[in-house]
Motif scaffolding. Structure first.
Motif, PDB file in Angstrom:
ATOM      1  N   SER A 162      30.346  27.124  -8.052  1.00 53.39           N
ATOM      2  CA  SER A 162      29.183  26.534  -8.702  1.00 53.39           C
ATOM      3  C   SER A 162      27.920  27.152  -8.113  1.00 53.39           C
ATOM      4  O   SER A 162      27.955  27.790  -7.061  1.00 53.39           O
ATOM      5  N   PHE A 163      26.778  26.937  -8.772  1.00 50.19           N
ATOM      6  CA  PHE A 163      25.523  27.466  -8.237  1.00 50.19           C
ATOM      7  C   PHE A 163      25.262  26.908  -6.848  1.00 50.19           C
ATOM      8  O   PHE A 163      24.835  27.634  -5.948  1.00 50.19           O
ATOM      9  N   ALA A 164      25.501  25.616  -6.658  1.00 48.96           N
ATOM     10  CA  ALA A 164      25.260  24.982  -5.361  1.00 48.96           C
ATOM     11  C   ALA A 164      26.112  25.615  -4.273  1.00 48.96           C
ATOM     12  O   ALA A 164      25.640  25.854  -3.155  1.00 48.96           O
ATOM     13  N   GLU A 165      27.366  25.904  -4.592  1.00 51.88           N
ATOM     14  CA  GLU A 165      28.256  26.542  -3.621  1.00 51.88           C
ATOM     15  C   GLU A 165      27.804  27.971  -3.318  1.00 51.88           C
ATOM     16  O   GLU A 165      27.870  28.413  -2.173  1.00 51.88           O
ATOM     17  N   LYS A 166      27.331  28.674  -4.345  1.00 49.39           N
ATOM     18  CA  LYS A 166      26.821  30.026  -4.128  1.00 49.39           C
ATOM     19  C   LYS A 166      25.580  30.011  -3.243  1.00 49.39           C
ATOM     20  O   LYS A 166      25.408  30.871  -2.379  1.00 49.39           O
ATOM     21  N   LEU A 167      24.705  29.011  -3.446  1.00 49.24           N
ATOM     22  CA  LEU A 167      23.508  28.916  -2.618  1.00 49.24           C
ATOM     23  C   LEU A 167      23.876  28.629  -1.170  1.00 49.24           C
ATOM     24  O   LEU A 167      23.282  29.195  -0.242  1.00 49.24           O
ATOM     25  N   ALA A 214      17.627  33.111   0.730  1.00 47.57           N
ATOM     26  CA  ALA A 214      18.887  32.626   0.159  1.00 47.57           C
ATOM     27  C   ALA A 214      18.850  32.688  -1.361  1.00 47.57           C
ATOM     28  O   ALA A 214      19.800  33.149  -2.010  1.00 47.57           O
ATOM     29  N   TYR A 215      17.752  32.250  -1.955  1.00 54.32           N
ATOM     30  CA  TYR A 215      17.645  32.291  -3.416  1.00 54.32           C
ATOM     31  C   TYR A 215      17.622  33.726  -3.941  1.00 54.32           C
ATOM     32  O   TYR A 215      18.146  34.003  -5.030  1.00 54.32           O
ATOM     33  N   ARG A 216      17.044  34.629  -3.184  1.00 53.65           N
ATOM     34  CA  ARG A 216      17.028  36.026  -3.640  1.00 53.65           C
ATOM     35  C   ARG A 216      18.433  36.617  -3.680  1.00 53.65           C
ATOM     36  O   ARG A 216      18.697  37.541  -4.447  1.00 53.65           O
ATOM     37  N   LYS A 217      19.328  36.102  -2.845  1.00 52.40           N
ATOM     38  CA  LYS A 217      20.724  36.538  -2.915  1.00 52.40           C
ATOM     39  C   LYS A 217      21.321  36.207  -4.279  1.00 52.40           C
ATOM     40  O   LYS A 217      22.301  36.826  -4.709  1.00 52.40           O
ATOM     41  N   THR A 264      26.141  19.814  -1.123  1.00 47.91           N
ATOM     42  CA  THR A 264      26.076  21.269  -0.982  1.00 47.91           C
ATOM     43  C   THR A 264      24.999  21.858  -1.894  1.00 47.91           C
ATOM     44  O   THR A 264      24.936  21.533  -3.080  1.00 47.91           O
ATOM     45  N   GLY A 265      24.146  22.706  -1.320  1.00 46.27           N
ATOM     46  CA  GLY A 265      23.108  23.371  -2.096  1.00 46.27           C
ATOM     47  C   GLY A 265      21.820  22.581  -2.239  1.00 46.27           C
ATOM     48  O   GLY A 265      20.848  23.086  -2.806  1.00 46.27           O
ATOM     49  N   ASP A 266      21.794  21.347  -1.730  1.00 45.33           N
ATOM     50  CA  ASP A 266      20.550  20.572  -1.775  1.00 45.33           C
ATOM     51  C   ASP A 266      19.515  21.175  -0.828  1.00 45.33           C
ATOM     52  O   ASP A 266      19.852  21.876   0.139  1.00 45.33           O
ATOM     53  N   VAL A 316      21.188  22.555   2.600  1.00 46.69           N
ATOM     54  CA  VAL A 316      22.435  21.851   2.921  1.00 46.69           C
ATOM     55  C   VAL A 316      23.606  22.753   2.543  1.00 46.69           C
ATOM     56  O   VAL A 316      23.666  23.281   1.425  1.00 46.69           O
ATOM     57  N   THR A 317      24.541  22.926   3.465  1.00 42.51           N
ATOM     58  CA  THR A 317      25.712  23.766   3.199  1.00 42.51           C
ATOM     59  C   THR A 317      26.965  22.922   2.967  1.00 42.51           C
ATOM     60  O   THR A 317      26.954  21.698   3.132  1.00 42.51           O
TER      61      THR A 317
END
Length: 215
Positions: free
Chosen positions: A44-49, A91-94, A157-159, A175-176
């Protein structure tokens, strides 16, 4: 004189270097084996972040709150320097999201909705996205503002979490999916003066903001 003034303002409203009582986990290879192509996985996007944040862990990043002139878009300070907001930006640029551009474009159209703490009368592409109060407004406007609680299960995750250190200095982290040693709290990737690190610090400071943002 102008640069000195901006430097002092940045120091006051970015992140604060502070000694930590908890041990830092700084070597990502000892924490999790990362899929270098996590952007292309079924996460998910959150997991990727979360994975993106973990991938930029670097205890050698020197906390440097100086005002820096950046290229635009996709501008960044020197890779071995930065503050708490640079963790979020990197992180977002990744994930191919440039917060420098996103924040700037929103501020151009909605400048009155952003904080007037610094006395600016127009946008500044070099620093607007590197200020926690601006990110809080942006994430609430473009993402979702979530409830603040003392229940670690509410932080997913991702928050994105913002804190106030010493009742006056803003801070931010991601948040990881990884948990504290007792399994009760999500670990945070942030930079409060000891580099870009993973730490059990969710409740170490006063939480003032809780957001999620996916473009």
């Amino acid at each position: 004189m102008k640069n000195l003034f901006l430097f002092l303002l940045f120091c006051c409203f970015s992140c604060q270097k502070k000694q930590q009582s908890q041990p830092l986990l700084t070597t990502k290879s000892k924490i999790v084996t990362l899929n270098e192509n996590f952007q292309q996985t079924s996460l998910s996007f959150a997991e990727k972040l979360s994975q993106a944040a973990i991938s930029i862990i670097d205890p050698e990043v020197v906390y440097t709150p100086s005002y820096v002139t950046l290229k635009y878009p996709n501008g960044d300070v020197s890779p071995k320097t930065g503050v708490c907001t640079d963790v979020i930006i990197r992180a977002y640029r990744k994930l191919n999201i440039d917060l420098q551009k996103e924040v700037h474009e929103d501020m151009k159209v909605n400048f009155s909705k952003y904080p007037k703490i610094w006395g600016l009368k127009t946008t500044d592409k070099n620093i607007d996205h590197r200020r926690v109060p601006n990110l809080e407004v942006f994430f609430e406007r473009k993402g979702k503002k979530l409830a603040i609680s003392q229940n670690p299960k509410d932080y997913k995750t991702g928050d994105l979490v913002t804190w106030m250190i010493g009742d006056k200095l803003p801070h931010i982290g991601i948040v990881t999916h990884l948990k504290s040693t007792d399994g009760k709290r999500p670990m945070i990737v942030h930079n409060v003066g000891g580099g870009q690190v993973l730490q059990d610090c969710l409740f170490s400071y006063t939480i003032v903001g809780h957001f999620t943002y996916e473009k």
